[in-house]
Design a protein around this motif. Structure first.
Motif, PDB file in Angstrom:
ATOM      1  N   TYR A 622       0.940  -1.217   0.088  1.00 52.09           N
ATOM      2  CA  TYR A 622       0.096  -0.030   0.040  1.00 52.09           C
ATOM      3  C   TYR A 622       0.964   1.109  -0.095  1.00 52.09           C
ATOM      4  N   PHE A 623       0.724   2.324  -0.832  1.00 52.77           N
ATOM      5  CA  PHE A 623       1.397   3.369  -0.908  1.00 52.77           C
ATOM      6  C   PHE A 623       0.607   4.836  -1.149  1.00 52.77           C
ATOM      7  N   GLN A 624       0.637   5.807  -0.305  1.00 48.65           N
ATOM      8  CA  GLN A 624      -0.016   6.713  -0.166  1.00 48.65           C
ATOM      9  C   GLN A 624       0.876   7.951  -0.259  1.00 48.65           C
ATOM     10  N   PRO A 625       1.408   8.420  -1.279  1.00 52.01           N
ATOM     11  CA  PRO A 625       2.340   9.455  -1.312  1.00 52.01           C
ATOM     12  C   PRO A 625       1.707  10.823  -0.852  1.00 52.01           C
ATOM     13  N   THR A 626       0.336  11.095  -1.270  1.00 56.80           N
ATOM     14  CA  THR A 626      -0.214  12.367  -0.721  1.00 56.80           C
ATOM     15  C   THR A 626      -1.708  11.952  -0.400  1.00 56.80           C
ATOM     16  N   SER A 627      -2.239  12.790   0.082  1.00 54.24           N
ATOM     17  CA  SER A 627      -3.720  12.646   0.698  1.00 54.24           C
ATOM     18  C   SER A 627      -4.582  12.466  -0.511  1.00 54.24           C
ATOM     19  N   HIS A 628      -4.205  12.797  -1.786  1.00 56.05           N
ATOM     20  CA  HIS A 628      -4.964  12.601  -2.928  1.00 56.05           C
ATOM     21  C   HIS A 628      -4.985  11.209  -3.898  1.00 56.05           C
ATOM     22  N   ILE A 629      -3.537  10.543  -3.364  1.00 57.02           N
ATOM     23  CA  ILE A 629      -3.320   9.374  -4.137  1.00 57.02           C
ATOM     24  C   ILE A 629      -3.154   8.132  -3.356  1.00 57.02           C
ATOM     25  N   ASN A 630      -3.664   7.153  -4.058  1.00 51.16           N
ATOM     26  CA  ASN A 630      -3.725   5.797  -3.200  1.00 51.16           C
ATOM     27  C   ASN A 630      -3.219   4.740  -4.269  1.00 51.16           C
ATOM     28  N   VAL A 631      -2.120   3.912  -4.059  1.00 52.55           N
ATOM     29  CA  VAL A 631      -1.909   2.873  -4.955  1.00 52.55           C
ATOM     30  C   VAL A 631      -1.797   1.517  -4.113  1.00 52.55           C
ATOM     31  N   ASN A 632      -2.307   0.369  -4.733  1.00 52.11           N
ATOM     32  CA  ASN A 632      -2.140  -0.765  -4.020  1.00 52.11           C
ATOM     33  C   ASN A 632      -1.629  -1.749  -5.032  1.00 52.11           C
ATOM     34  N   LEU A 633      -0.847  -2.676  -4.582  1.00 49.05           N
ATOM     35  CA  LEU A 633      -0.205  -3.530  -5.662  1.00 49.05           C
ATOM     36  C   LEU A 633      -0.027  -4.970  -4.760  1.00 49.05           C
ATOM     37  N   GLY A 634      -0.706  -6.050  -5.573  1.00 48.59           N
ATOM     38  CA  GLY A 634      -0.233  -7.375  -5.096  1.00 48.59           C
ATOM     39  C   GLY A 634       0.248  -8.249  -5.988  1.00 48.59           C
ATOM     40  N   ALA A 635       0.670  -9.233  -5.465  1.00 50.29           N
ATOM     41  CA  ALA A 635       1.341 -10.387  -6.415  1.00 50.29           C
ATOM     42  C   ALA A 635       1.695 -11.727  -5.593  1.00 50.29           C
ATOM     43  N   THR A 636       1.184 -13.005  -6.357  1.00 51.80           N
ATOM     44  CA  THR A 636       1.363 -14.240  -5.853  1.00 51.80           C
ATOM     45  C   THR A 636       2.314 -15.059  -6.780  1.00 51.80           C
ATOM     46  N   TRP A 637       2.987 -16.042  -6.307  1.00 50.18           N
ATOM     47  CA  TRP A 637       3.909 -17.081  -7.058  1.00 50.18           C
ATOM     48  C   TRP A 637       3.350 -18.344  -6.380  1.00 50.18           C
ATOM     49  N   GLU A 638       3.106 -19.408  -7.058  1.00 50.07           N
ATOM     50  CA  GLU A 638       2.966 -20.695  -6.479  1.00 50.07           C
ATOM     51  C   GLU A 638       3.318 -21.933  -7.667  1.00 50.07           C
ATOM     52  N   THR A 639       3.910 -22.946  -7.122  1.00 52.78           N
ATOM     53  CA  THR A 639       4.006 -24.135  -7.870  1.00 52.78           C
ATOM     54  C   THR A 639       3.441 -25.303  -6.974  1.00 52.78           C
ATOM     55  N   SER A 640       2.876 -26.186  -7.746  1.00 47.92           N
ATOM     56  CA  SER A 640       2.156 -27.332  -6.725  1.00 47.92           C
ATOM     57  C   SER A 640       2.157 -28.647  -7.750  1.00 47.92           C
TER      58      SER A 640
END
Length: 798
Positions: A622-640
């Motif tokens: 989660y990244f909020q550089p200013t009160s006007h901008i929100n950026v959220n990133l998520g990632a996964t990796w899996e082997t089975s």
């Protein structure tokens, strides 16, 4: 509900100030993925400079999510509205590792870190436990439904059996409705309209009835036309049935009363009712078939369809749209659900007592055209009545360095149903019984009774100021019994196939289960700094065994064994001092014993057991550089890897085109049928279903003050790597990599009482499959998710 103004961080603060609810109430911001993901409201610069409290109940107590040593993603009700989530199944895009298999409201299959059971029968429980307002929902028929007036949704990844029971092997999804905590008169109304004539009304009203007694009533109604349009496979010869699939027609109503029991207690009473009426569903498209002159699709040595050409017209073989269906038989879905629930909390003086009582009654009927063709090859019908009673008693307390809880749980489930499989899958049964085999039906009746009781406890002990040990145990005992009979019927003739009595005669006890097992947890927490948590954990998850209700299994496979998952995890949760950046990461290794695998074997749905392994990692930021901008990133990796999955073995097929070539691995019986004997009896080294090697989810949100209020622009979505949609890993069940992007533009008035949003879902119109079933030589039937949609929604609050 918390106003939608500037950031979700501010939503929780405003909600606390305006509504006076506890920190875990409806606008509590979520875990890393959700917090920025849906900064649904932007408030003052002061409010948005920090995250505010992030509070969940993952350990059945209110805690800051950054201090809980579990991989958690959670959403507040305001965040869900910002994402446009109005159905219980729509939360998957912004939860790393969570996917969904669903072709209609009939059965919902959640998949978490590749853990699921892609079975479409009514009597099985899933390995991803679903709780609604602290009560377990044991039926896959009851998992989909309208989502409205929501306080919070929590998704817990990894085994949660210590506190949540024997069917939380892969994890837990918990939906919490808005309760009646607020004494001031309040409410809202929301109306929306979007493509495919989808219209919905939602609202809630609540407040004080008298001193110490409050109420809340909420409801939602949705109607929509189908988005998969009926079409003629061959005009004038094979015309469509006129039914567009993927429609909606349902409503739900929920009422709750909250009473203060003096200064030390509180009682919540819930009544919930929902209906789906004659929903246009129960059909597929014909997918990935190498169509032969004999009318069948090519298969591999395991009897699995192995085409890869996409959707075709099953009559002409020409390419076709995934949003057209050529079915001749109309499908339908009807469901009614009633839930009565009570939750009592009382402080006994240093020890808190909690009691949760639930009674659920669900009935449903469903019919589908299972072949995706304008000829009657496969029709499937099912009716079921499901009742459930559960009771949980729990004591919690703390003293100095120790925090503890212990309790007992009882669950009683009764499922009574009927299944009918008409057409090709019944041909072998009819011929074996001496019947003609022209249009037979396999008729099955069952009455399954399942009881579970368990005792559990968990403690947290501070070994030092920065070091905490958590340990938990749960002993769970399952008892199940079933009455079952299977008959093949053709015209006025019929013949018995099998019953629970015949299986029990061959193997005494085959129709009964009595099994006890232990779920366990050991976790070590280390907090090197106030905003940093490191943890290592071992969790032992368990899932009860059950039955494969089919007359063509043998006595040894009529039951499938319980499964056990040993999960080893390493995790870190970190925030910078200003809380403008948050990073959560988890790595895990799964060791599965007797993993329950589902496969359609020669047209017969069956569950088997196999050992399996999986290794993966998840990252949420989660990244909020200013009160006007929100950026959220998520990632996964899996082997089975799944060691062994059962394959088709053999099956009978009708001769569709006399004089044509005989399908590979088959012989002509010269009685109007082929007998197919596939050489590969098992599949080795398969990957988990719905488990892409990589995935990536994202949200970017920008707000600014304008036109007497606040304007918010948002883009969100998810990218999935190539994945198999079934554990059999057939070539035709591969879903290529795809991306889904959504966008919205909203405005909220300065007084926060009115808001409007225009939105687009799947704005790049990506065609991807929501469900696939490999029918071997009969091809692959699929349902594609909605194409690009767009609409508008407006809300008034008071």
């Amino acid at each position: 509900m918390a106003p939608i103004v500037k950031s979700l961080a501010s939503v929780s603060i405003l909600a606390l100030a305006v509504q006076g609810v506890s920190a875990f109430a409806q606008a509590a911001p979520a875990e890393a993925t959700a917090a920025a993901a849906t900064a649904a409201a932007q408030g003052s610069a002061d409010a948005t400079s920090t995250f505010g409290d992030i509070v969940v109940t993952a350990n059945k107590r209110s805690e800051n999510a950054q201090r809980v040593p579990i991989a958690i993603t959670a959403y507040s009700g305001a965040q869900l509205k910002a994402l446009g989530v109005t159905d219980a199944t729509q939360i998957t895009q912004q939860v790393p590792g969570l996917q969904l298999n669903a072709w209609s409201p009939n059965v919902t299959i959640f998949n978490l870190r590749g853990i699921s059971q892609n079975n479409f029968t009514d009597y099985l429980e899933a390995p991803i436990a679903v709780y609604v307002d602290d009560a377990y929902m044991g039926s896959m028929n009851g998992l989909s439904g309208q989502l409205f007036d929501v306080q919070r949704v929590e998704v817990l990844r990894g085994p949660q059996g210590t506190l949540f029971g024997r069917n939380a092997t892969g994890g837990l999804i918990h939906y919490l409705s808005t309760d009646a905590s607020k004494a001031e008169f309040n409410g809202y109304a929301t109306a929306s309209y979007e493509r495919f004539n989808r219209r919905a009304l939602e609202g809630a009203v609540g407040g004080s009835l008298t001193e110490g007694l409050r109420f809340r009533v909420a409801g939602r109604v949705t109607k929509a036309d189908g988005y998969i349009k009926s079409a003629a496979a061959l005009p004038g010869v094979f015309d469509g049935n006129g039914q567009d699939l993927g429609a909606e027609n349902g409503w739900a109503l929920r009422g709750t009363i909250q009473a203060d029991l003096g200064a030390n207690g509180k009682l919540d009473l819930w009544v919930k009712h929902s209906e789906d009426n004659n929903v246009a569903t129960g059909g597929y498209v014909f997918d990935n078939c190498n169509l032969q002159d004999n009318g069948y699709c090519t298969t591999d040595a395991a009897g699995l369809a192995n085409g890869s050409g996409g959707v075709i017209n099953g009559i002409t073989g020409a390419p076709a749209s995934p949003f057209q269906n050529f079915s001749d038989k109309r499908g339908f879905f009807n469901r009614k659900t009633d839930i009565f629930q009570a939750k009592l909390g009382y402080d006994l003086g240093g020890v808190k007592l909690t009691s949760i009582t639930n009674y659920t009654d669900l009935t449903k009927s469903y019919q589908e055209d299972g072949d995706a063709l304008p000829v009657e090859l496969i029709v499937f019908q099912t009716q079921a009545k499901y009742t459930q009673f559960s009771e949980e008693l729990r004591l919690t307390g703390d003293a100095d360095r120790l925090r503890w809880q212990t309790g007992a749980y009882f669950l009683d489930i009764k499922v009574k149903g009927h299944m009918a499989t008409i057409g090709a899958p019944a041909i072998g049964a009819a011929l074996a019984a001496g019947l003609p085999g022209t249009n037979p039906t396999i008729s099955e009746n069952y009455d399954l009774h399942s009881r579970n009781w368990s005792l559990f406890g968990q403690m947290e002990y501070d070994l030092a100021d920065k070091l905490t040990l958590i340990g938990g145990l749960r002993y769970s005992k399952d008892t199940k019994s079933v009455l079952y009979d299977s008959t093949v019927v053709e015209g006025a003739q019929s013949a018995a196939i099998a019953s629970n009595a015949t299986f029990a005669a061959a193997l005494p006890g085959a129709d009964r289960i009595s099994h006890g097992d232990v779920a366990a947890r050991v976790t070590l927490n280390y907090k090197p700094a106030p905003d940093t948590l490191l943890f290592a954990s071992w969790n032992r998850g368990i899932k009860g065994g059950n039955f494969t209700l089919n007359g063509y299994v043998d006595a040894r496979t009529f039951q499938h064994r319980p499964e056990t998952l040993n999960s080893f995890e390493l995790g870190a949760k970190w925030s910078n001092p200003s809380h403008s950046v948050r990073v959560n990461a988890t790595a895990y290794h799964y060791i599965y014993n007797d993993y329950q695998t589902f496969a359609l074997i020669g047209g017969v749905p069956q569950v088997g057991n196999s050992d399996a392994r999986a290794t993966g990692a998840e990252l949420e930021t989660y990244f909020q550089p200013t009160s006007h901008i929100n950026v959220n990133l998520g990632a996964t990796w899996e082997t089975s890897k799944v060691d062994t999955v059962q394959a088709a073995g053999s099956q009978f097929l009708s001769v569709l085109v006399p004089g044509s070539s005989v399908p590979q691995y088959c012989t002509d019986q010269h009685d109007g049928t082929y007998f197919c004997n596939y050489p590969a009896k098992t599949i080795s080294g398969a990957k988990f279903p719905n488990a892409p090697k990589f995935s990536f989810n994202y949200v970017a949100r920008y707000n600014f003050d304008a036109v007497g209020g606040n304007v918010v622009a948002q883009v969100d979505g998810v990218w999935y790597d190539k994945q198999y949609l079934e554990v059999t890993n057939g070539q035709s069940s591969i879903q290529p990599a795809y991306n889904v992007t959504n966008a919205s533009l909203g405005w909220t008035a300065a007084n926060e009482r009115f808001s409007i949003q225009v939105f687009g879902r799947n704005v790049f119109n990506k065609a991807y499959r929501a469900y696939t079933l490999n029918l071997g030589p009969l091809g692959t039937t699929s349902v594609y998710a909605k194409p690009a949609t767009y609409g508008v929604t407006a809300t008034v609050k008071w």
